[in-house]
Design a protein around this motif. Structure first.
Motif, PDB file in Angstrom:
ATOM      1  N   VAL A 172       0.819  -1.212   0.000  1.00 59.16           N
ATOM      2  CA  VAL A 172       0.000   0.000   0.000  1.00 59.16           C
ATOM      3  C   VAL A 172       0.854   1.263   0.000  1.00 59.16           C
ATOM      4  O   VAL A 172       1.715   1.435   0.863  1.00 59.16           O
ATOM      5  CB  VAL A 172      -0.915   0.041   1.248  1.00 59.16           C
ATOM      6  CG1 VAL A 172      -1.823   1.259   1.208  1.00 59.16           C
ATOM      7  CG2 VAL A 172      -1.715  -1.233   1.396  1.00 59.16           C
ATOM      8  N   ALA A 201      -4.483  -5.800   1.574  1.00 57.55           N
ATOM      9  CA  ALA A 201      -3.890  -4.461   1.656  1.00 57.55           C
ATOM     10  C   ALA A 201      -4.510  -3.664   2.805  1.00 57.55           C
ATOM     11  O   ALA A 201      -3.796  -3.004   3.566  1.00 57.55           O
ATOM     12  CB  ALA A 201      -4.082  -3.724   0.330  1.00 57.55           C
ATOM     13  N   TRP A 240      -9.539   3.790  -2.204  1.00 58.37           N
ATOM     14  CA  TRP A 240      -8.555   2.813  -2.663  1.00 58.37           C
ATOM     15  C   TRP A 240      -8.523   2.785  -4.185  1.00 58.37           C
ATOM     16  O   TRP A 240      -9.569   2.746  -4.821  1.00 58.37           O
ATOM     17  CB  TRP A 240      -8.912   1.412  -2.142  1.00 58.37           C
ATOM     18  CG  TRP A 240      -8.696   1.282  -0.676  1.00 58.37           C
ATOM     19  CD1 TRP A 240      -9.589   1.592   0.312  1.00 58.37           C
ATOM     20  CD2 TRP A 240      -7.521   0.825  -0.027  1.00 58.37           C
ATOM     21  NE1 TRP A 240      -9.027   1.348   1.532  1.00 58.37           N
ATOM     22  CE2 TRP A 240      -7.761   0.872   1.362  1.00 58.37           C
ATOM     23  CE3 TRP A 240      -6.285   0.369  -0.480  1.00 58.37           C
ATOM     24  CZ2 TRP A 240      -6.808   0.489   2.301  1.00 58.37           C
ATOM     25  CZ3 TRP A 240      -5.331  -0.016   0.449  1.00 58.37           C
ATOM     26  CH2 TRP A 240      -5.601   0.049   1.822  1.00 58.37           C
ATOM     27  N   ALA A 298      -3.797   4.289  -1.288  1.00 59.96           N
ATOM     28  CA  ALA A 298      -4.820   4.497  -0.264  1.00 59.96           C
ATOM     29  C   ALA A 298      -4.811   5.962   0.164  1.00 59.96           C
ATOM     30  O   ALA A 298      -3.753   6.524   0.435  1.00 59.96           O
ATOM     31  CB  ALA A 298      -4.563   3.607   0.946  1.00 59.96           C
TER      32      ALA A 298
END
Length: 174
Positions: A42, A83, A98, A120
């Motif tokens: 991420v 994630a 996301w 993110a």
């Protein structure tokens, strides 16, 4: 697809196989293949355009590395769910926005591992819950500084490099 495969080792995370395969040119080869369930990483950007980087101890790499929050996919878990879980466990944040950044194959000569990358945003703090075998520090670094570290060779982890550069390209296109 292997013509013949032999399990050499079954571990907690990986399995090692010897596979006899017929290559596209007709040659037959015996390959050592490490099967891995895959993972997710991420690029978490906060409202001040800082990215979460972990300074993580990696014995196999000989010391400390800069990495994105990441981890392996649990059985039956989607890449996005993985994630989201890893971001909460390692960075102590949740995200409401996301975006996929594609995937990478970490070392296609021997590993089946595919790492799914995500961007993110819209972050909020929660409590972290790192696993006992993980040793890392959480750092929030200005995104431009993280890119400079990547370009200068200070970041060597492949998923982190690709994630940062793809997130940078995505933000340019938005």
């Amino acid at each position: 697809m292997a013509d013949r495969e032999t399990l050499v080792y079954r571990g907690k995370i990986i399995d090692l196989y010897l596979e006899q395969v017929t290559l596209p040119n007709g040659a037959v080869a015996e390959l050592e293949i490490v099967r891995h369930p895959g993972g997710a990483a991420v690029v978490a950007l906060d409202s001040e355009n800082q990215v979460c980087l972990l300074r993580q101890y990696r014995h196999a790499a000989g010391g400390w590395l800069w990495e994105l929050p990441a981890g392996k996919l649990d059985l039956g878990e989607s890449p996005l769910t993985s994630a989201q879980r890893e971001l909460q466990e390692e960075a102590g944040v949740l995200a409401t926005r996301w975006e996929p950044l594609g995937k990478i194959i970490s070392s296609p000569g021997v590993f089946t591992e595919v790492v799914h990358l995500f961007l993110a945003r819209n972050l909020s703090e929660v409590s972290a819950s790192a696993e006992a075998h993980e040793v890392f520090e959480v750092h929030w670094v200005p995104f431009a500084k993280a890119l400079a570290k990547a370009r200068a060779g200070e970041i060597m982890d492949a998923k982190t490099l690709v994630g940062l550069f793809r997130a940078d390209k995505m933000s340019i296109e938005m």
